[in-house]
Design a protein around this motif. Structure first.
Motif, mmCIF file in Angstrom:
data_model
loop_
_atom_site.group_PDB
_atom_site.id
_atom_site.type_symbol
_atom_site.label_atom_id
_atom_site.label_comp_id
_atom_site.label_asym_id
_atom_site.label_seq_id
_atom_site.Cartn_x
_atom_site.Cartn_y
_atom_site.Cartn_z
ATOM 1 N N LEU A 247 -20.310 46.288 58.128
ATOM 2 C CA LEU A 247 -18.911 45.516 58.995
ATOM 3 C C LEU A 247 -17.872 45.440 57.734
ATOM 4 O O LEU A 247 -18.407 44.962 56.738
ATOM 5 C CB LEU A 247 -19.512 44.485 59.863
ATOM 6 N N LYS A 248 -16.754 45.504 58.045
ATOM 7 C CA LYS A 248 -15.633 45.092 57.267
ATOM 8 C C LYS A 248 -14.618 44.103 58.023
ATOM 9 O O LYS A 248 -14.337 44.377 59.156
ATOM 10 C CB LYS A 248 -15.055 46.232 56.717
ATOM 11 N N ALA B 71 -26.523 36.872 57.456
ATOM 12 C CA ALA B 71 -26.682 38.262 56.851
ATOM 13 C C ALA B 71 -27.699 38.315 56.297
ATOM 14 O O ALA B 71 -28.141 39.579 55.981
ATOM 15 C CB ALA B 71 -25.219 38.735 56.521
ATOM 16 N N GLY B 72 -28.024 37.224 55.407
ATOM 17 C CA GLY B 72 -29.125 37.745 54.353
ATOM 18 C C GLY B 72 -28.369 37.760 52.931
ATOM 19 O O GLY B 72 -27.465 38.298 52.862
ATOM 20 N N ALA B 73 -28.972 37.113 52.077
ATOM 21 C CA ALA B 73 -28.401 37.200 50.584
ATOM 22 C C ALA B 73 -28.442 38.663 50.304
ATOM 23 O O ALA B 73 -29.513 39.442 50.478
ATOM 24 C CB ALA B 73 -29.348 36.241 49.559
ATOM 25 N N TYR C 264 -23.562 29.946 54.551
ATOM 26 C CA TYR C 264 -23.498 30.325 55.854
ATOM 27 C C TYR C 264 -23.614 31.782 55.800
ATOM 28 O O TYR C 264 -24.508 32.345 56.711
ATOM 29 C CB TYR C 264 -21.898 30.072 56.217
ATOM 30 N N LEU C 265 -23.132 32.699 55.042
ATOM 31 C CA LEU C 265 -23.402 34.329 55.178
ATOM 32 C C LEU C 265 -24.710 34.503 54.673
ATOM 33 O O LEU C 265 -25.246 35.400 55.222
ATOM 34 C CB LEU C 265 -22.323 34.759 54.258
ATOM 35 N N ASP C 266 -25.275 33.711 53.723
ATOM 36 C CA ASP C 266 -26.721 34.203 53.272
ATOM 37 C C ASP C 266 -27.525 33.654 54.485
ATOM 38 O O ASP C 266 -28.699 34.668 54.675
ATOM 39 C CB ASP C 266 -27.187 33.277 52.135
ATOM 40 N N VAL D 30 -20.314 43.520 55.209
ATOM 41 C CA VAL D 30 -21.723 43.112 55.344
ATOM 42 C C VAL D 30 -22.402 44.154 55.804
ATOM 43 O O VAL D 30 -22.081 45.067 56.693
ATOM 44 C CB VAL D 30 -21.485 42.109 56.469
ATOM 45 N N LYS D 31 -23.566 44.466 55.085
ATOM 46 C CA LYS D 31 -24.459 45.194 55.485
ATOM 47 C C LYS D 31 -25.593 44.591 56.402
ATOM 48 O O LYS D 31 -26.212 43.698 56.015
ATOM 49 C CB LYS D 31 -25.328 45.803 54.238
#
Length: 70
Positions: free
Chosen positions: A4-5, A27-29, A22-24, A45-46
């Motif tokens: 995703l972009k 979406a995961g580190a 928040y993103l970790d 984001v993968k």
């Protein structure tokens, strides 16, 4: 795995430090990055099951905004 972009308002390393937890969590580190050299500060984001809405909510919780460019 989907990529995703987003254009973002994450503009500096201080912003990155704020949004990282928040993103970790969402979406995961190591599954996301922000290109601070791009004028649109593109967040990539993968994901494996995380939706664009999930990412948007995570970034907004940190006080920033994103707009999907997929």
């Amino acid at each position: 795995m989907e990529t995703l972009k987003f254009n973002s308002t994450i503009k500096c390393t201080g912003c990155l430090a704020t949004v990282t937890p928040y993103l970790d969590e969402t979406a995961g580190a190591n599954n996301w990055e922000v290109d601070l050299t791009n004028p649109n500060k593109v967040l990539t984001v993968k994901t494996d099951g995380v939706t664009a809405e999930d990412i948007t909510k995570a970034v907004e919780s940190a006080g920033y905004s994103v707009e999907s460019i997929n």
